[in-house]
Design a protein around this motif. Structure first.
Motif, PDB file in Angstrom:
ATOM      1  N   LYS A 178      58.517  12.982   2.220  1.00 23.48           N
ATOM      2  CA  LYS A 178      59.180  13.518   1.016  1.00 23.48           C
ATOM      3  C   LYS A 178      58.850  14.958   0.664  1.00 23.48           C
ATOM      4  N   GLY A 199      60.754  15.950  20.288  1.00 24.56           N
ATOM      5  CA  GLY A 199      62.153  15.568  20.450  1.00 24.56           C
ATOM      6  C   GLY A 199      62.894  16.446  21.423  1.00 24.56           C
ATOM      7  N   ILE A 204      59.660   8.026  10.028  1.00 21.28           N
ATOM      8  CA  ILE A 204      60.629   8.613  10.968  1.00 21.28           C
ATOM      9  C   ILE A 204      61.667   7.546  11.286  1.00 21.28           C
ATOM     10  N   LYS A 241      59.791   2.080   5.609  1.00 25.85           N
ATOM     11  CA  LYS A 241      60.110   1.131   4.535  1.00 25.85           C
ATOM     12  C   LYS A 241      61.414   0.387   4.799  1.00 25.85           C
ATOM     13  N   ASP A 297      55.928   0.877   2.350  1.00 19.12           N
ATOM     14  CA  ASP A 297      55.859   2.235   1.821  1.00 19.12           C
ATOM     15  C   ASP A 297      54.673   2.955   2.460  1.00 19.12           C
ATOM     16  N   PHE A 324      53.099   5.425   1.655  1.00 20.17           N
ATOM     17  CA  PHE A 324      52.068   5.896   0.727  1.00 20.17           C
ATOM     18  C   PHE A 324      51.070   4.787   0.366  1.00 20.17           C
ATOM     19  N   ARG A 339      71.512  10.050   2.573  1.00 22.14           N
ATOM     20  CA  ARG A 339      70.661   9.501   3.617  1.00 22.14           C
ATOM     21  C   ARG A 339      69.951   8.212   3.219  1.00 22.14           C
TER      22      ARG A 339
HETATM   23  C1  LIG Z   1      71.194  18.862  18.839  1.00 21.52           C
HETATM   24  C2  LIG Z   1      70.151  18.200  17.992  1.00 21.52           C
HETATM   25  C3  LIG Z   1      68.814  18.334  18.318  1.00 21.52           C
HETATM   26  C4  LIG Z   1      67.838  17.693  17.575  1.00 21.52           C
HETATM   27  N1  LIG Z   1      66.540  17.795  17.966  1.00 21.52           N
HETATM   28  C5  LIG Z   1      65.594  17.064  17.328  1.00 21.52           C
HETATM   29  C6  LIG Z   1      64.226  17.041  17.770  1.00 21.52           C
HETATM   30  O1  LIG Z   1      63.853  17.702  18.740  1.00 21.52           O
HETATM   31  N2  LIG Z   1      63.342  16.274  17.082  1.00 21.52           N
HETATM   32  C7  LIG Z   1      63.711  15.501  16.014  1.00 21.52           C
HETATM   33  O2  LIG Z   1      62.847  14.819  15.448  1.00 21.52           O
HETATM   34  N3  LIG Z   1      64.976  15.523  15.564  1.00 21.52           N
HETATM   35  C8  LIG Z   1      65.922  16.287  16.192  1.00 21.52           C
HETATM   36  N4  LIG Z   1      67.202  16.278  15.717  1.00 21.52           N
HETATM   37  C9  LIG Z   1      67.495  15.650  14.405  1.00 21.52           C
HETATM   38  C10 LIG Z   1      67.659  14.149  14.492  1.00 21.52           C
HETATM   39  O3  LIG Z   1      69.004  13.841  14.803  1.00 21.52           O
HETATM   40  C11 LIG Z   1      67.318  13.490  13.141  1.00 21.52           C
HETATM   41  O4  LIG Z   1      68.075  14.074  12.124  1.00 21.52           O
HETATM   42  C12 LIG Z   1      65.850  13.617  12.773  1.00 21.52           C
HETATM   43  O5  LIG Z   1      65.026  13.208  13.863  1.00 21.52           O
HETATM   44  C13 LIG Z   1      65.562  12.751  11.562  1.00 21.52           C
HETATM   45  O6  LIG Z   1      64.235  12.947  11.141  1.00 21.52           O
HETATM   46  P1  LIG Z   1      63.472  11.839  10.281  1.00 21.52           P
HETATM   47  O7  LIG Z   1      63.464  10.559  11.029  1.00 21.52           O
HETATM   48  O8  LIG Z   1      62.165  12.428   9.896  1.00 21.52           O
HETATM   49  O9  LIG Z   1      64.345  11.776   8.947  1.00 21.52           O
HETATM   50  P2  LIG Z   1      65.311  10.651   8.393  1.00 21.52           P
HETATM   51  O10 LIG Z   1      66.346  10.294   9.377  1.00 21.52           O
HETATM   52  O11 LIG Z   1      65.737  11.109   7.048  1.00 21.52           O
HETATM   53  O12 LIG Z   1      64.378   9.373   8.250  1.00 21.52           O
HETATM   54  C14 LIG Z   1      63.366   9.225   7.285  1.00 21.52           C
HETATM   55  C15 LIG Z   1      62.813   7.831   7.428  1.00 21.52           C
HETATM   56  O13 LIG Z   1      61.736   7.651   6.520  1.00 21.52           O
HETATM   57  C16 LIG Z   1      61.807   6.364   5.954  1.00 21.52           C
HETATM   58  N5  LIG Z   1      61.114   6.430   4.666  1.00 21.52           N
HETATM   59  C17 LIG Z   1      61.515   7.073   3.538  1.00 21.52           C
HETATM   60  N6  LIG Z   1      60.589   6.927   2.572  1.00 21.52           N
HETATM   61  C18 LIG Z   1      59.584   6.180   3.089  1.00 21.52           C
HETATM   62  C19 LIG Z   1      58.357   5.678   2.580  1.00 21.52           C
HETATM   63  N7  LIG Z   1      57.964   5.946   1.320  1.00 21.52           N
HETATM   64  N8  LIG Z   1      57.590   4.925   3.375  1.00 21.52           N
HETATM   65  C20 LIG Z   1      57.982   4.657   4.656  1.00 21.52           C
HETATM   66  N9  LIG Z   1      59.122   5.095   5.197  1.00 21.52           N
HETATM   67  C21 LIG Z   1      59.915   5.855   4.419  1.00 21.52           C
HETATM   68  C22 LIG Z   1      63.276   6.072   5.842  1.00 21.52           C
HETATM   69  O14 LIG Z   1      63.504   4.664   5.825  1.00 21.52           O
HETATM   70  C23 LIG Z   1      63.820   6.729   7.123  1.00 21.52           C
HETATM   71  O15 LIG Z   1      63.870   5.819   8.189  1.00 21.52           O
HETATM   72  C24 LIG Z   1      68.199  16.926  16.458  1.00 21.52           C
HETATM   73  C25 LIG Z   1      69.540  16.796  16.121  1.00 21.52           C
HETATM   74  C26 LIG Z   1      70.522  17.411  16.872  1.00 21.52           C
HETATM   75  C27 LIG Z   1      71.953  17.202  16.494  1.00 21.52           C
END
Ligand SMILES: Cc1cc2nc3c(=O)[nH]c(=O)nc-3n(C[C@H](O)[C@H](O)[C@H](O)COP(=O)(O)OP(=O)(O)OC[C@H]3O[C@@H](n4cnc5c(N)ncnc54)[C@H](O)[C@@H]3O)c2cc1C
Ligand SMILES: Nc1ncnc2c1ncn2[C@@H]1O[C@H](COP(=O)(O)O)[C@@H](O)[C@H]1O
Lengths: 324, 256
Positions: free
Chosen positions: A215, A253, A269, A290, A307, A309, B13
């Motif tokens: 967050k 990634g 993630i 979560k 969660d 946290f 999201r």
């Molecule tokens: C061409 C291209 C290249 C990319 N290259 C990369 C790359 O190299 N690396 C990469 O990582 N991404 C890359 N991305 C982005 C990728 O598509 C995703 O958008 C990104 O990985 C999402 O990051 P995230 O999982 O941190 O965020 P989100 O998808 O927003 O996920 C957050 C997660 O946290 C969980 N969450 C929220 N609050 C809590 C809590 N309190 N406790 C526990 N869980 C919680 C949610 O349930 C959710 O699953 C690329 C995208 C494109 C299009």
């Protein structure tokens, strides 16, 4: 009628996902009872064409032209447009690489078709073939019936096991294209890598990786404590680095580092494919999220739904207890 | 310079994604909406280009009435005006259909730059910008990290796989698909929010753009993927789950 698989090379080296696309193409060929052909584009590609001819396919089209020495969307779209017109395939299959993302939609548009991008599976339902692709970064799947006289499909990395060469010597057809170098609008410069990274996550035995679930930047100490307790390196998903909360060199990634530690903790993630390709080689994956439906749980060996946290501090406490 | 930026409204999201009874799309009642994340970066780049080159930034959005809110947000951040293609779209249109709508709406504008996000968070085609370029006959570059205008051309830095990059020069007019993270995003100021209310939003019904809105690829069914891997999930109180996990890490993975 055939299935045409477009294999990708850069500077004489294959992009390995080409052979995953080839495997998918072979399955599509089976489902539609049509032969499979492959295409290689570039300049001076004889040895690549010979390698491609060893796979279980009907033939290889080699498109060898000086104007294709460097990849450009104009050059590639024009060359493949001519091949498709001449060979009239029913399905054109690509690996879903950055290069394919750059030109395949353009090529499909020339035929007034939409590319079915990033396909992860094939399905045959009552005789009909469907392509399966993901929505919402892997949270949902969609079935798209394979309809129409000409289909364009790209295959997600890691979704199919790569085809193996069958030590055959299938025919190679030199396919001549007419390309006007002055019609190629983009002028690419040589690819390069940024300066050497100061952190080599590739060598770390344990990695704690944090995602948007954290967050705010101010919350990072929560996961830092876990990394410290484990003697692990800290890494992150892309949005964390985009926001400047951690330096880019800690990104895992497709556009960051590729890692294969003994244990990889994915904390908050979601498990988008671009993240997964960077950490799938980890021996053990632990996910804390979560959302019980988060795609990361498909890759994880161990998971805690909750969660972060609450879960992460509890974990730190347990680890310290065990170590004491 | 005339700079168009395409902005899509997508489910937020954190929305809970419940498939509707027909298996065609989501239960809309559960959803809240926001600006597609890469589009926020495309908008930021567009605003900075304008600051450098002068001219105007025009927001382009195809979507139902609720998308007006996302358009206002873009105007509040500093875009000059907007084109809203009002489209009570069928569930999940394909990239060609959407790009045809955008192309026809934007043609009379004769822009120099069109910036799009590289991918939508919901449908995730990663195609609309490229298709738009082809329909308009513009050059394009995808996954753009930096934009350097050079008179009637532009030099961009593209992201390639595995930490590689490449510079490419292109003649204007051009379509660039923008990668997330390329610049720091600005917030809308109070002043901006106030001003946005007076800015022009031209609405065009999708049906008036001369496109067959019901052709193209169809999603027959959408659903939650079934898991093939047996992930061992530890449930219960965080403390208890943490204890079980640590046992595994100690005796099976042997990292503690
Ligand atoms: C061409 C291209 C290249 C990319 N290259 C990369 C790359 O190299 N690396 C990469 O990582 N991404 C890359 N991305 C982005 C990728 O598509 C995703 O958008 C990104 O990985 C999402 O990051 P995230 O999982 O941190 O965020 P989100 O998808 O927003 O996920 C957050 C997660 O946290 C969980 N969450 C929220 N609050 C809590 C809590 N309190 N406790 C526990 N869980 C919680 C949610 O349930 C959710 O699953 C690329 C995208 C494109 C299009
Ligand atoms: N309905 C829409 N209205 C405006 N822009 C759109 C729309 N759909 C897609 N786009 C743009 O095209 C980009 C790529 O979308 P997609 O091809 O769906 O991944 C998005 O980031 C938007 O900038």
């Amino acid at each position: 009628m055939s299935v045409l698989v477009v294999l990708e090379q850069r500077g004489g080296k294959w992009n390995r996902t080409s052979f995953e696309a080839l495997a998918a193409g072979q399955k599509i060929g089976q489902a539609l009872a049509t032969p499979v052909t492959a295409a290689v584009l570039g300049s001076n590609i004889d040895s690549l064409a010979t390698e491609a001819a060893a796979f279980d396919i009907q033939k290889v089209f080699a498109i060898d032209d000086a104007a294709l020495e460097q990849y450009t969307p104009d050059g590639y779209a024009a060359a493949l447009e001519q091949l498709i017109q001449a060979s009239t395939p029913k399905v054109v299959v690509f690996p879903h690489t950055y290069q394919v993302r750059d030109y395949a939609p353009k090529l499909a548009t020339r035929f007034r078709k939409s590319l079915v991008s990033d396909v992860v599976d094939l399905k045959t339902v009552s005789g009909g073939l469907s392509y399966v692709r993901q929505l919402f970064q892997g949270k949902l799947n969609a079935d798209i019936p394979a309809e129409g006289d000409l289909q364009f499909v790209s295959i997600q990395a890691g979704a199919f096991r790569a085809a193996e060469p069958a030590s055959a010597t299938n025919p190679i057809e030199q396919f001549r294209v007419k390309l006007d170098p002055s019609a190629i609008r983009s002028k690419p410069e040589a690819p390069y890598r940024e300066a050497q990274r100061s952190v080599d996550l590739g060598a770390a035995p344990v990695i704690v990786s944090v995602g948007r679930g954290i967050k705010e930047k101010e919350n990072l100490p929560v996961v830092e404590a876990l990394a410290n307790a484990l003697g692990a390196e800290l890494a992150a998903s892309r949005p964390i680095c985009d926001n400047g909360w951690l330096p880019m060199e800690r990104q895992v990634g497709s556009s960051g580092q590729t890692v294969s530690p003994k244990v990889y903790f994915a904390v908050g993630i979601s498990g988008a494919i671009q993240h997964l390709v960077g950490m799938k080689g980890s021996k053990t994956v632990v996910a804390i999220n979560k959302d019980e439906n988060a795609p990361i749980f498909e890759t994880a060996d161990y998971g805690i739904v909750g969660d972060l946290f609450e879960v992460v501090p509890a974990l730190v406490e347990e680890i310290q207890k065990t170590k004491a | 310079m005339k700079i168009i930026v395409s902005v899509k409204q997508v489910p937020a999201r954190d929305s809970s994604l419940r498939v509707d009874a027909q298996g065609k799309w989501l239960e809309e009642a559960d959803l809240t909406y926001e600006m597609n994340e890469p589009d926020a970066y495309a908008l930021e780049e567009a605003l900075q280009l304008k600051e450098k080159l002068g001219g105007e930034v025009v927001v382009l959005c195809a979507g139902p009435q609720r998308a007006a809110q996302t358009i206002r947000e873009a105007l509040a951040k500093g875009a000059d005006r907007a084109i809203h293609i009002e489209w009570e779209e069928r569930a999940a249109p394909d990239a060609l259909t959407t790009a045809q709508l955008l192309a026809n709406a934007v043609k009379p504008e004769s822009p120099d730059f069109i910036l799009t996000g590289l991918q939508s968070d919901d449908l995730g085609y990663g195609q609309t910008g490229v298709v738009l370029a082809e329909l308009l006959g513009f050059a394009h570059a995808t996954i753009v990290m930096e934009v350097e205008p050079q008179g009637d051309a532009v030099r961009v830095k593209r992201e390639l796989e595995d930490g590689w990059f490449q510079h490419v020069s292109l003649p204007l007019p051009v379509v660039l698909t923008i990668q997330s993270g390329i610049k720091k995003l600005r917030y809308a100021t109070l002043m901006g929010i106030k001003k946005a209310k007076t800015k022009e939003v031209k609405t065009i019904p999708a049906s008036q753009l001369g496109i067959d809105l019901n052709s193209g690829l169809v999603m027959e069914r959408i659903y939650l993927p079934t898991r093939s891997k047996k992930t061992q999930i530890f449930s219960g109180e965080p403390k208890q789950a943490a204890h079980q996990l640590v046992e595994k890490l100690k005796f099976e993975a042997r990292v503690i």
